[in-house]
Scaffold this motif. Structure first.
Motif, PDB file in Angstrom:
ATOM      1  N   LEU A 530       0.907  -1.385   0.067  1.00 28.24           N
ATOM      2  CA  LEU A 530       0.054   0.030  -0.016  1.00 28.24           C
ATOM      3  C   LEU A 530       1.072   1.235  -0.009  1.00 28.24           C
ATOM      4  N   LEU A 533       2.063   1.799  -3.547  1.00 32.53           N
ATOM      5  CA  LEU A 533       0.629   2.235  -4.180  1.00 32.53           C
ATOM      6  C   LEU A 533       0.400   3.817  -4.157  1.00 32.53           C
ATOM      7  N   ILE A 542      -5.922   6.520  -0.710  1.00 31.35           N
ATOM      8  CA  ILE A 542      -6.158   5.192  -0.330  1.00 31.35           C
ATOM      9  C   ILE A 542      -6.233   5.014   1.279  1.00 31.35           C
ATOM     10  N   ILE A 555      -9.913  -1.986   2.126  1.00 36.82           N
ATOM     11  CA  ILE A 555      -9.119  -0.904   1.450  1.00 36.82           C
ATOM     12  C   ILE A 555      -9.863   0.087   0.625  1.00 36.82           C
ATOM     13  N   VAL A 572      -3.948  -2.739  -6.696  1.00 35.54           N
ATOM     14  CA  VAL A 572      -4.296  -3.064  -5.482  1.00 35.54           C
ATOM     15  C   VAL A 572      -4.716  -4.618  -5.662  1.00 35.54           C
TER      16      VAL A 572
END
Length: 579
Positions: A530, A533, A542, A555, A572
């Motif tokens: 994460l 990302l 996010i 998420i 993701v």
């Protein structure tokens, strides 16, 4: 207002043909301290203004009203006290001093009383280069001179303080100060023999250090009614609890904006050049702009009239609205965070009943959803007690960092309804009766309305805008970038929100696109993917949450670019599926 009467047109022609000849004028001054009703007056007559004033003090030539004889040992220009006595009798209520009643509240008398109470070595003057402290500087010089005379010193006996301003002067130098303010301060100190103590700390810490190094019992301040710090103060007021102990002396506390400019212009006192560029109240470079009320168009370009041309002194601080900080950009060059073009909002709820848990706050959740639905980002939510200072502090903190502050609770006639007073204090203005709002209250309450005793009709002075709507019994209140809701339940709030959105006051920047992904992976397993990302998709927010510690991890992905959100969702899914 300064009203100038001339004997004839011939006299005016003589003045225009020979500017060096003094013109006899009759000057009358009318105070503009606002009462319940206020009528703006015309600005100062152009003929009273020296348009050739050079921004540098050092190049100024003393005018016909400036002399060096009242302080013969000082060798620096000071007001001619014969002239000050003359205008002193013509200023009406705003007399500068009273030789017959030394206990009067006139500025110079207040100064003389302070100098009689405290030794000169134990008093100080806080100078900041602004118009108010500039006025006070010259009044202090006058007050010290008269104090010396009253104590039996002749003009020839003032050699102890020859060529220097005798009162210790402190200047809080800030990196966010205007260069013009710094230059004016240092040039003024040089021109008038002022010995500056430069302090490069915040006001409270600086005072603590100063009082430890140099015992100080009283400090002269250029505070006026309407200033944020003037609430509850008198000419002599002890420092607030928690601050270093000293006496605050406020000689010009009851002076208005017009009184200040009457003194500066009539006595031809040099002032900071920013005031000639449309600045009417000067703070830091981060919170001060020229007053838009002085803006004029000249060949398609914006220019600003001088500060003394502001006809409504109540709007002195209109240029002090906080400048919004620049949005923080992501570390990737050329890529901006997902909030770059998203308006930000802060929500403040006021009520002891919410803090104690007696009442559940339904409006907070509802307002967050409504703001989110029109593309706004809620960056801060707070609940504060029903206390003026608590409300003022929270509003002050949030109005400078959010595009809009939404406040509810604490609005009404009850003793704990302090929200409006808190907003006024945060904006640095007074509460004053609003005739339009009072009329709405009268229509709503009918015979129950008691206009003489009800405080509900008082709103922040000079900064309040009433937002009317046919479905609302009372208009919404907007003060700068603060909107006050009077709703006490969901139904009332829905009505007020609809009226607000119909007014088109709130910009709609496009709805958010949201996606979510569910996984049973642990927090440790998803943390690194994460993080990467977030770096790759800076325009997508996010986040993640669990409803229980043993339940699945949800998420969330949110943004205003649907294709970008879809791409982030695919990334993701791919990254976490490989875990």
């Amino acid at each position: 207002m300064l009203v100038v009467k001339k004997s004839s047109n011939e006299e005016e022609n003589k003045e225009n043909s020979n500017l060096k000849k003094p013109v006899t004028t009759e000057v009358k001054y009318h105070s503009l301290m606002p009462s319940c009703k206020y009528t703006p007056v015309a600005p100062f007559p152009e003929r009273l203004i020296n348009h050739q004033r050079h921004p540098s003090i050092k190049t100024l030539q003393p005018s016909s009203k400036i002399s060096q004889i009242s302080f013969p040992q000082f060798q620096i220009p000071c007001p001619d006290f014969n002239f000050i006595r003359k205008i002193n009798t013509e200023f009406g209520k705003k007399t500068l001093f009273d030789r017959k009643d030394l206990n009067s509240q006139t500025p110079v008398n207040v100064i003389q009383r302070a100098l009689a109470l405290y030794p000169i070595e134990e008093v100080a003057f806080s100078f900041n280069g602004g118009k108010d402290s500039t006025v006070l500087l010259h009044l202090l010089r006058a007050g010290f001179f008269l104090h010396q005379v009253d104590n039996g010193h002749s003009n020839g006996d003032l050699s102890t303080h020859a060529s220097t301003f005798p009162i210790r002067t402190i200047y809080f130098e800030s990196p966010s100060a205007f260069p013009e303010i710094n230059s004016f301060t240092y040039e003024t100190a040089s021109s008038y023999g002022v010995q500056l103590d430069i302090i490069r700390q915040d006001f409270k810490s600086g005072l603590e250090a100063l009082l430890k190094s140099k015992p100080t019992r009283a400090i002269f301040l250029g505070v006026r009614i309407g200033d944020p710090t003037a609430v509850g103060q008198e000419q002599f007021s002890p420092s607030s609890p928690g601050w270093p102990p000293f006496m605050r002396v406020n000689p010009i506390l009851d002076w208005s904006y017009r009184d200040v400019w009457a003194f500066l212009l009539t006595c031809k006192v040099p002032y900071c050049s920013l005031y000639d560029q449309g600045y009417t109240s000067i703070g830091s470079v981060n919170d001060t702009s020229p007053n838009a009320l002085l803006c004029i168009k000249d060949s398609g370009k914006e220019k600003f009239k001088p500060a003394y041309m502001l006809s409504d002194g109540r709007l002195e601080r209109a240029g002090r609205a906080k400048k919004l900080p620049q949005k923080v950009k992501d570390g990737v060059k050329g890529l901006e965070s997902h909030q770059e073009n998203t308006p930000s909002a802060s929500i403040i709820a006021v009520g002891d009943e919410i803090l104690s848990g007696r009442v559940e706050d339904e409006l907070r959740h509802l307002l967050c959803r409504k703001l989110h639905s029109i593309g706004w980002n809620v960056s801060h939510v707070a609940v504060v007690s029903s206390d003026v200072d608590s409300v003022a502090q929270e509003v002050e903190n949030q109005k400078s960092t959010s595009d809009m502050v939404f406040l509810y609770g604490g609005v009404g006639p009850l003793p704990l309804d302090v929200s409006i007073a808190g907003v006024a204090k945060a904006l640095g203005v007074c509460l004053a009766p609003n005739e339009e709002f009072e009329e709405h209250l009268r229509n709503l309450y009918g015979e129950k309305w008691s206009g003489d005793s009800n405080e509900m009709a008082k709103l922040p002075e000079g900064v309040t805008e009433l937002l009317l709507h046919e479905k609302l019994p009372l208009p919404l209140i907007k003060c700068g970038n603060v909107i006050v809701f009077s709703a006490t339940n969901v139904n009332e709030f829905d009505q007020q929100w609809d009226a607000l959105t119909n007014s088109r006051l709130l910009a709609t920047t496009g709805s958010f696109v949201s996606k979510h992904f569910t996984t049973f992976l642990s927090d440790i397993e998803v943390a690194q993917p994460l993080s990467k990302l977030c770096f790759e998709f800076p325009n997508v927010n996010i986040g993640c949450y669990r409803k229980s510690r043993t339940g699945p991890l949800t998420i969330t992905l949110e943004g205003k670019d649907e294709k970008m959100v879809e791409a982030a969702m695919e990334a993701v899914s791919t990254r976490l599926s490989s875990q």
